[in-house]
Design a protein around this motif. Sequence first.
Motif, PDB file in Angstrom:
ATOM      1  N   GLY A   1      46.448 -39.472  17.398  1.00  0.00           N
ATOM      2  CA  GLY A   1      46.253 -39.068  18.793  1.00  0.00           C
ATOM      3  C   GLY A   1      46.565 -37.599  19.006  1.00  0.00           C
ATOM      4  O   GLY A   1      45.836 -36.884  19.687  1.00  0.00           O
ATOM      5  N   ALA A   2      47.635 -37.129  18.375  1.00  0.00           N
ATOM      6  CA  ALA A   2      48.065 -35.747  18.577  1.00  0.00           C
ATOM      7  C   ALA A   2      47.048 -34.755  18.012  1.00  0.00           C
ATOM      8  O   ALA A   2      46.924 -33.642  18.486  1.00  0.00           O
ATOM      9  N   ALA A   3      46.288 -35.202  16.979  1.00  0.00           N
ATOM     10  CA  ALA A   3      45.376 -34.284  16.312  1.00  0.00           C
ATOM     11  C   ALA A   3      44.017 -34.199  16.986  1.00  0.00           C
ATOM     12  O   ALA A   3      43.217 -33.340  16.644  1.00  0.00           O
TER      13      ALA A   3
ATOM     14  N   GLU B   1      39.902 -32.696  25.081  1.00  0.00           N
ATOM     15  CA  GLU B   1      38.862 -33.238  25.947  1.00  0.00           C
ATOM     16  C   GLU B   1      38.448 -34.642  25.511  1.00  0.00           C
ATOM     17  O   GLU B   1      38.161 -35.498  26.330  1.00  0.00           O
ATOM     18  N   TRP B   2      38.471 -34.880  24.197  1.00  0.00           N
ATOM     19  CA  TRP B   2      38.147 -36.221  23.715  1.00  0.00           C
ATOM     20  C   TRP B   2      39.226 -37.214  24.143  1.00  0.00           C
ATOM     21  O   TRP B   2      38.943 -38.332  24.593  1.00  0.00           O
ATOM     22  N   LEU B   3      40.482 -36.792  24.020  1.00  0.00           N
ATOM     23  CA  LEU B   3      41.584 -37.646  24.481  1.00  0.00           C
ATOM     24  C   LEU B   3      41.402 -38.006  25.959  1.00  0.00           C
ATOM     25  O   LEU B   3      41.734 -39.093  26.405  1.00  0.00           O
ATOM     26  N   SER B   4      40.856 -37.053  26.701  1.00  0.00           N
ATOM     27  CA  SER B   4      40.598 -37.279  28.119  1.00  0.00           C
ATOM     28  C   SER B   4      39.574 -38.397  28.310  1.00  0.00           C
ATOM     29  O   SER B   4      39.724 -39.249  29.195  1.00  0.00           O
TER      30      SER B   4
ATOM     31  N   ASP C   1      37.958 -39.968  15.574  1.00  0.00           N
ATOM     32  CA  ASP C   1      38.888 -40.895  16.226  1.00  0.00           C
ATOM     33  C   ASP C   1      38.631 -42.300  15.680  1.00  0.00           C
ATOM     34  O   ASP C   1      37.874 -43.081  16.238  1.00  0.00           O
ATOM     35  N   LYS C   2      39.288 -42.597  14.559  1.00  0.00           N
ATOM     36  CA  LYS C   2      39.045 -43.871  13.862  1.00  0.00           C
ATOM     37  C   LYS C   2      39.469 -45.062  14.720  1.00  0.00           C
ATOM     38  O   LYS C   2      38.820 -46.106  14.717  1.00  0.00           O
TER      39      LYS C   2
END
Lengths: 492, 393
Positions: A77-79, A83-86, A212-213
């Motif tokens: 998650g940290a890597a 914007e994708w995390l969003s 993002d596996k």
Amino acid sequence: MKREDWLSLAQKLDWDFSYVDERLAFPEALSGRPWLGHDDWKDWEEPFKTSYGEYVKTQTQKEANVASVMAGIATQGAALPPEWLSAVKLHAATLPLAEFAAVIGNLRAARFGRDGAWRTMATFGALDECRHTQIPLAIMHKLTPTHPQFDWTRSFYHSNNWVAIAARHLFDELLLTSDPIEFAVGTNFVFETGFTNLQFMGLSASAHDVGDKTFEEMLKSIQTDEARHSQIGPAVLRVLVRHDRAYAQRLLDKWFWRSWLLFAIVTGFTMDYLTPLKARRMSFKEFMEEWILSHFSRSLSEFGLEKPWYWDFFLGQIENYHHMVYLGAYTYRASVWFDFVMPGPAERAWLKSKYPQSWDAFEPAWERVAARWRESDAGNDFAVHGTAIIGFCNMCQIVLAAGTPARNAACTLEHAGRKHIFCSEPCREIFKREPERYARHDDVVKRVLKGEAPGNLIAMLTEYFGLSYASWGKDAFGGRYPWIKRKKGVTP
Amino acid sequence: MQPHTDEILEKLSGLLSESEARFRNMADCSPVLLWMSRTDGLCDFFNQTWLDFTGRTLDQEWGVGWAAGVHVLDFQRCMDTYLQAFNERRPFELIYRLKRRDGAYRWILDRGTPRYTGTKVFAGFIGSCIDITERVEAEEKIRNANAELEDKVRRRTAELTRLNGELEIFSHGISHEIKTPLRHISYLAETLSEKLKADTRADSECLKDCQRITEVAAQAVTLANDLLKFAQIGLKELSTVDVDMNALVTDVIGSGGFAIDGREVRWRIDSLPCTRGNAGMLKQVWINLIENALKYAKPQVASVIDIGSESDPSGTTYYVRDNGCGFDMKHAEDIFKVFYRLGKMPEKSGTGIGLALVKSVVQRHGGRVWAESRPGEGSAFYFYLPKRGQRET
């Protein structure tokens, strides 16, 4: 023994009732309209024909796959790009509890569906939706300590956030109260065979490209379940069209529009804005063209149904709607629980190539946003943010952002001495058909006017939308973009 | 070298924390509400006075949390002003309503100014606020009162304009619609008298009645004229000049025409100061007051009429005093009313308009009238004219 050799034995098990009236066992109010005798349902058939054994075996394998990627989630998650995390946060909040509400819709069909095969599939569907609730909850739970916005995975539907109001307004009706026939058309057919394909196929590909596996595996795991139980939809629709084509058409028109609005935001934002440019394979519009305009509308004609009456307007909206909402939401990003990015020159060039007919109208608006950041200090989000309260549609409860930048499609209707405002003609029409169902559903502005919600924006965010500085949406980069040449003296 | 640097650093750090503590202490003891923001516009400091005022914690106020307490009608202006000034690094002054801990909204004057580090790097803003609710409310009250007054004046003016219009029609009615038939009556009665005088068969009573008709008609014409004069005082534009009151009085007495029934009249006239006013109207005042003094004289007694004045810095009081029958002071107000006549003395009654006319003219000049009297001991009529008119020239 092969499934084909024995399953027909276990599939059609209903006997004819001798000692009770069939209408008592399957009352119309619970089984849905039109009420038909079992003779009309006994040929009900779907292609998967899954046995219990197969179900358990497949699901066990899928659970193991999910578990294997969950181990590394927190570090992964940290890597990931912010914007994708969003985009993940957007899905994390809107997805799991809606799936849990879908358990109820499935269970209703598992009991009141008119054929044994239908009820068996709906039972598996209910179990699927339990999984789809628990998997994201478990995954996002691991991310919450480092990313507090993931707390909204659980709290979103319990809040009065405007997106949550819109989502509940849709799902309360679709998942919690519709009868098995309407559920089959609205959820299984329109939502699942139509839109979730677009969502899960497209998004898992993006997740793969972003690296993002976890999200990719989660989406695939969910998608295969959805592909199976969504097949209830066409099977029910086939019988419905035969007996009441007009009603089938009406359900289709209504749920297609309402589902479109949700997916335009959730999927449209993700594909065209929140996925880093290098990981984008297709635009939202291209996915829509492939999965909806082509596949879905072909299946409509196979059923002898028409395209919804607002089809031409809808085609225009594919070019505009999610861009309109994203632009509006960017300038009110503190009203939601995920961060936004500003499309830069490269992103805008890509958007122009994908939306040659409409993008030029959005260009000046983003130029203004960028100009404002140019003279504002990094991280000063409110210097590039709206301060007034904005208008919402009385039907879909989403901001009034239909139409085009040059011409908003908002329209009004007087009902029982009250004026209602709608984002578009289809929303007004849905309201007009059942005003007694919707007239008392106050949008955010009406709640403010009634004194139920504060009119001061910050008070609204903190006291009513359930947000705080830590959780509300910001520019993911605090306005620090390599392509923005900041004014001299502005804090970089 | 090393120990020396450490020592200096330690000393500096001690000084810094002392200075910081001193600042906090001063800030918290200050009667004004203080805040500070960082370079990203978010506020990270509020003094104890601010927190006591809003009744909220630093965590709640932190960032833009403080703005949740701004009145909904001031919110946008407040944010826009702050953020605009912030971007422009410009001091600002802002008035808005902020919710106090008891829920009441108080008007706050907030002054913010950019702050810079020792190396001239922008560090955010600092601001101080005071509660100016009392001032704002007082201003509001005055604004309201003025608005109310203006409104009242507007309404009254409209009403007066309407009434004046009616009065003008009424005056016109008197002068033409009433006076014309009266003159006609008078003319017919005179013609009839001539005929009766020539007719030997005519009854002398008839002739008397006929003459009586002429007299009554003449009285009615006088009444109509008086009413017209009275009505027109308010209608006419008041054109003013410097008026020599001595000349006016001399002129009035000299022209005679008063009914004095052969009585002796002793005039005692002081020198009167000039005034600013409408000469024609003021002459009417003197005529009516003098006529009044002569009319109500005691029979068979020489009339003594005193005319004089008393001045003070603000204006002059003129008076006409007589030794006539006088009146009961309970009528002192009424005698200035239209058609009010004292006593049952038909022989003395005029049209009942004379004193009302006096009052009206004097008031039109910004002055006032009054009378003093005792039955049997004469009366004094006063009118006061302010000096304002003179200054206006």
